[in-house]
Design a protein around this motif. Structure first.
Motif, PDB file in Angstrom:
ATOM      1  N   VAL A   1      21.692 -90.302 -26.205  1.00  0.00           N
ATOM      2  CA  VAL A   1      20.845 -89.847 -27.147  1.00  0.00           C
ATOM      3  C   VAL A   1      21.747 -89.107 -28.076  1.00  0.00           C
ATOM      4  O   VAL A   1      22.442 -87.924 -27.443  1.00  0.00           O
ATOM      5  CB  VAL A   1      19.781 -89.086 -26.349  1.00  0.00           C
ATOM      6  CG1 VAL A   1      18.855 -88.417 -27.906  1.00  0.00           C
ATOM      7  CG2 VAL A   1      18.909 -89.835 -25.723  1.00  0.00           C
ATOM      8  N   LEU A   2      21.795 -89.162 -29.237  1.00  0.00           N
ATOM      9  CA  LEU A   2      22.614 -88.197 -30.252  1.00  0.00           C
ATOM     10  C   LEU A   2      21.399 -86.954 -30.733  1.00  0.00           C
ATOM     11  O   LEU A   2      20.556 -87.312 -31.264  1.00  0.00           O
ATOM     12  CB  LEU A   2      23.030 -88.882 -31.581  1.00  0.00           C
ATOM     13  CG  LEU A   2      23.425 -88.060 -32.643  1.00  0.00           C
ATOM     14  CD1 LEU A   2      24.746 -87.161 -32.280  1.00  0.00           C
ATOM     15  CD2 LEU A   2      23.888 -89.106 -33.966  1.00  0.00           C
ATOM     16  N   ALA A   3      21.734 -85.826 -30.417  1.00  0.00           N
ATOM     17  CA  ALA A   3      20.716 -84.724 -30.871  1.00  0.00           C
ATOM     18  C   ALA A   3      21.555 -83.962 -31.885  1.00  0.00           C
ATOM     19  O   ALA A   3      22.266 -83.276 -31.441  1.00  0.00           O
ATOM     20  CB  ALA A   3      20.570 -83.805 -29.361  1.00  0.00           C
ATOM     21  N   LEU A   4      21.046 -84.299 -32.962  1.00  0.00           N
ATOM     22  CA  LEU A   4      21.432 -83.709 -34.061  1.00  0.00           C
ATOM     23  C   LEU A   4      20.734 -82.248 -34.173  1.00  0.00           C
ATOM     24  O   LEU A   4      19.516 -82.146 -34.127  1.00  0.00           O
ATOM     25  CB  LEU A   4      21.040 -84.416 -35.497  1.00  0.00           C
ATOM     26  CG  LEU A   4      21.807 -85.889 -35.561  1.00  0.00           C
ATOM     27  CD1 LEU A   4      21.268 -86.645 -36.713  1.00  0.00           C
ATOM     28  CD2 LEU A   4      23.140 -85.552 -35.877  1.00  0.00           C
ATOM     29  N   GLY A   5      21.441 -81.136 -34.548  1.00  0.00           N
ATOM     30  CA  GLY A   5      20.980 -79.515 -34.347  1.00  0.00           C
ATOM     31  C   GLY A   5      20.640 -79.504 -32.955  1.00  0.00           C
ATOM     32  O   GLY A   5      20.019 -78.478 -32.509  1.00  0.00           O
ATOM     33  N   GLY A   6      21.443 -80.006 -31.901  1.00  0.00           N
ATOM     34  CA  GLY A   6      21.250 -79.792 -30.696  1.00  0.00           C
ATOM     35  C   GLY A   6      21.752 -78.525 -30.030  1.00  0.00           C
ATOM     36  O   GLY A   6      21.582 -78.147 -29.009  1.00  0.00           O
ATOM     37  N   ALA A   7      22.612 -77.889 -30.847  1.00  0.00           N
ATOM     38  CA  ALA A   7      23.062 -76.551 -30.494  1.00  0.00           C
ATOM     39  C   ALA A   7      22.363 -75.275 -30.744  1.00  0.00           C
ATOM     40  O   ALA A   7      22.378 -74.296 -30.487  1.00  0.00           O
ATOM     41  CB  ALA A   7      24.561 -76.406 -31.173  1.00  0.00           C
TER      42      ALA A   7
ATOM     43  N   SER B   1      18.585 -76.903 -28.348  1.00  0.00           N
ATOM     44  CA  SER B   1      19.112 -76.742 -27.006  1.00  0.00           C
ATOM     45  C   SER B   1      18.094 -76.988 -26.007  1.00  0.00           C
ATOM     46  O   SER B   1      18.516 -77.632 -24.797  1.00  0.00           O
ATOM     47  CB  SER B   1      19.767 -75.491 -26.972  1.00  0.00           C
ATOM     48  OG  SER B   1      18.739 -74.487 -27.150  1.00  0.00           O
ATOM     49  N   GLY B   2      16.973 -76.725 -26.300  1.00  0.00           N
ATOM     50  CA  GLY B   2      15.685 -77.058 -25.226  1.00  0.00           C
ATOM     51  C   GLY B   2      15.611 -78.585 -25.104  1.00  0.00           C
ATOM     52  O   GLY B   2      15.287 -79.254 -24.004  1.00  0.00           O
ATOM     53  N   ILE B   3      15.785 -79.367 -26.439  1.00  0.00           N
ATOM     54  CA  ILE B   3      15.706 -80.956 -26.314  1.00  0.00           C
ATOM     55  C   ILE B   3      16.829 -81.265 -25.293  1.00  0.00           C
ATOM     56  O   ILE B   3      16.596 -82.330 -24.555  1.00  0.00           O
ATOM     57  CB  ILE B   3      15.482 -81.407 -27.634  1.00  0.00           C
ATOM     58  CG1 ILE B   3      14.192 -80.771 -28.246  1.00  0.00           C
ATOM     59  CG2 ILE B   3      15.739 -82.812 -27.672  1.00  0.00           C
ATOM     60  CD1 ILE B   3      14.095 -81.336 -29.842  1.00  0.00           C
ATOM     61  N   VAL B   4      18.063 -80.738 -25.583  1.00  0.00           N
ATOM     62  CA  VAL B   4      19.335 -81.338 -24.899  1.00  0.00           C
ATOM     63  C   VAL B   4      19.016 -81.200 -23.358  1.00  0.00           C
ATOM     64  O   VAL B   4      19.296 -81.976 -22.653  1.00  0.00           O
ATOM     65  CB  VAL B   4      20.579 -80.499 -25.545  1.00  0.00           C
ATOM     66  CG1 VAL B   4      21.578 -80.957 -24.513  1.00  0.00           C
ATOM     67  CG2 VAL B   4      20.661 -81.091 -26.906  1.00  0.00           C
ATOM     68  N   LYS B   5      18.480 -79.803 -23.042  1.00  0.00           N
ATOM     69  CA  LYS B   5      18.327 -79.664 -21.663  1.00  0.00           C
ATOM     70  C   LYS B   5      17.282 -80.569 -21.194  1.00  0.00           C
ATOM     71  O   LYS B   5      17.717 -81.103 -19.885  1.00  0.00           O
ATOM     72  CB  LYS B   5      18.233 -78.333 -21.293  1.00  0.00           C
ATOM     73  CG  LYS B   5      17.989 -77.859 -19.991  1.00  0.00           C
ATOM     74  CD  LYS B   5      17.585 -76.352 -19.729  1.00  0.00           C
ATOM     75  CE  LYS B   5      17.854 -76.036 -18.136  1.00  0.00           C
ATOM     76  NZ  LYS B   5      17.069 -76.829 -17.267  1.00  0.00           N
ATOM     77  N   GLY B   6      16.061 -80.636 -21.732  1.00  0.00           N
ATOM     78  CA  GLY B   6      15.176 -81.610 -21.070  1.00  0.00           C
ATOM     79  C   GLY B   6      15.709 -83.259 -21.211  1.00  0.00           C
ATOM     80  O   GLY B   6      15.218 -83.790 -19.897  1.00  0.00           O
ATOM     81  N   LEU B   7      16.278 -83.605 -22.034  1.00  0.00           N
ATOM     82  CA  LEU B   7      17.037 -84.936 -22.038  1.00  0.00           C
ATOM     83  C   LEU B   7      17.895 -85.116 -20.836  1.00  0.00           C
ATOM     84  O   LEU B   7      17.874 -85.983 -20.057  1.00  0.00           O
ATOM     85  CB  LEU B   7      17.722 -85.339 -23.247  1.00  0.00           C
ATOM     86  CG  LEU B   7      16.719 -85.603 -24.516  1.00  0.00           C
ATOM     87  CD1 LEU B   7      17.252 -85.657 -25.764  1.00  0.00           C
ATOM     88  CD2 LEU B   7      15.900 -86.808 -24.361  1.00  0.00           C
ATOM     89  N   LEU B   8      19.006 -84.120 -20.758  1.00  0.00           N
ATOM     90  CA  LEU B   8      19.817 -84.246 -19.443  1.00  0.00           C
ATOM     91  C   LEU B   8      19.235 -84.057 -18.142  1.00  0.00           C
ATOM     92  O   LEU B   8      19.501 -84.803 -17.110  1.00  0.00           O
ATOM     93  CB  LEU B   8      21.001 -83.115 -19.713  1.00  0.00           C
ATOM     94  CG  LEU B   8      21.832 -83.210 -20.844  1.00  0.00           C
ATOM     95  CD1 LEU B   8      22.625 -81.677 -20.909  1.00  0.00           C
ATOM     96  CD2 LEU B   8      22.914 -84.227 -20.655  1.00  0.00           C
ATOM     97  N   ASP B   9      18.179 -83.291 -18.049  1.00  0.00           N
ATOM     98  CA  ASP B   9      17.352 -83.192 -16.933  1.00  0.00           C
ATOM     99  C   ASP B   9      16.675 -84.266 -16.438  1.00  0.00           C
ATOM    100  O   ASP B   9      16.289 -84.798 -15.178  1.00  0.00           O
ATOM    101  CB  ASP B   9      16.528 -82.058 -16.872  1.00  0.00           C
ATOM    102  CG  ASP B   9      17.088 -80.680 -16.805  1.00  0.00           C
ATOM    103  OD1 ASP B   9      18.325 -80.579 -16.331  1.00  0.00           O
ATOM    104  OD2 ASP B   9      16.493 -79.619 -17.341  1.00  0.00           O
ATOM    105  N   LYS B  10      16.325 -85.434 -17.402  1.00  0.00           N
ATOM    106  CA  LYS B  10      15.619 -86.472 -17.133  1.00  0.00           C
ATOM    107  C   LYS B  10      16.664 -87.625 -16.890  1.00  0.00           C
ATOM    108  O   LYS B  10      16.428 -88.815 -16.913  1.00  0.00           O
ATOM    109  CB  LYS B  10      14.844 -87.012 -18.379  1.00  0.00           C
ATOM    110  CG  LYS B  10      13.377 -86.258 -18.339  1.00  0.00           C
ATOM    111  CD  LYS B  10      12.315 -86.867 -19.459  1.00  0.00           C
ATOM    112  CE  LYS B  10      11.132 -86.332 -19.284  1.00  0.00           C
ATOM    113  NZ  LYS B  10      10.331 -86.813 -18.167  1.00  0.00           N
ATOM    114  N   GLY B  11      18.210 -87.392 -17.030  1.00  0.00           N
ATOM    115  CA  GLY B  11      19.013 -88.455 -16.778  1.00  0.00           C
ATOM    116  C   GLY B  11      19.528 -88.993 -17.806  1.00  0.00           C
ATOM    117  O   GLY B  11      20.422 -90.054 -17.653  1.00  0.00           O
TER     118      GLY B  11
END
Length: 229
Positions: free
Chosen positions: A8-14, A19-29
């Protein structure tokens, strides 16, 4: 395709929402890639995510604000991850309160339109937008409303222009504030809860061309998590 096979490319992910979306995605694998102009924000993001998921996070210093620079960032990203299967955009919507429109310059308007609209043009994805485009938040935020409204209109156009596009195109419209746990206010969304909800939407691959409107924290559960997507 399992979550671990998706990038997943998270634009604005920082940013705060991203950042909340990035963490949520990573936690789902999921594997997640983030592009930012600011290397220090990328380092802060790496220290923020769960330690056991850091190996699945790829960070790229780059700018998607222009076509040429976006292409450069794209090539650098593909060299690192090989492919991108999903994109989520939480670009723009930085606070702006420069004053009434008649006191602003054309340069200011160009900058805000670039922030809110031009970056969005580089992707077809799951958009995280907001209600600032439908109302004046407070005196002095007129150009912020113009920029945010252009993003809302762009998302609408994409849904109507490409009703049969094979990839998913969804919009999460956030009509309230988003904050980190240490800066919460009544009615605000915790960015971690928002990230978990958006990650759940991305995980459900049969959902496309929808708008999910979030007006309060309870909507995260009723609209995104419990709805039959």
């Amino acid at each position: 395709m399992s979550n671990s096979d998706r990038v997943v490319l998270a634009l604005g992910g920082a940013g705060k929402v991203g950042s909340g979306i990035v963490k949520g995605l990573l936690d789902k694998g999921f594997k997640v890639a983030v592009i930012s102009r600011d290397s220090s924000r990328l380092e802060k993001l790496r220290s923020f995510v769960s330690p056991n998921t850091k190996d699945n996070l790829t960070t790229i210093v780059g700018n998607v604000g222009s076509e040429e620079e976006a292409e450069q960032a794209k090539q650098a990203l593909l060299k690192e991850v090989g492919k991108v299967t999903d994109i989520v955009s939480s670009l723009g919507f930085s606070w702006w309160q420069g004053g009434p429109p008649h006191t602003q310059s054309l340069k200011d308007l160009h900058w805000l339109l670039a922030l809110h609209s031009w970056c969005v043009y580089v992707v077809f994805c799951c958009f995280a937008t907001g209600g600032a485009g439908e109302k004046l938040l407070m005196p002095g935020t007129g150009f912020l409303t113009v920029g945010a409204a252009s993003t809302l209109a762009f998302c609408h156009v994409l849904r109507e222009e490409y009703p049969e596009v094979p990839c998913k195109l969804n919009q999460v419209k956030i009509n309230t504030g988003v904050a980190t746990p240490d800066h919460m206010a009544p009615g605000f969304l915790n960015h971690l809860d928002l990230g978990e909800a958006v990650a759940a939407l991305i995980e459900r691959r049969n959902t496309a061309h929808n708008v999910f409107t979030i007006n309060c924290p309870a909507d995260l559960k009723s609209v995104l998590l419990e709805r039959n997507l």
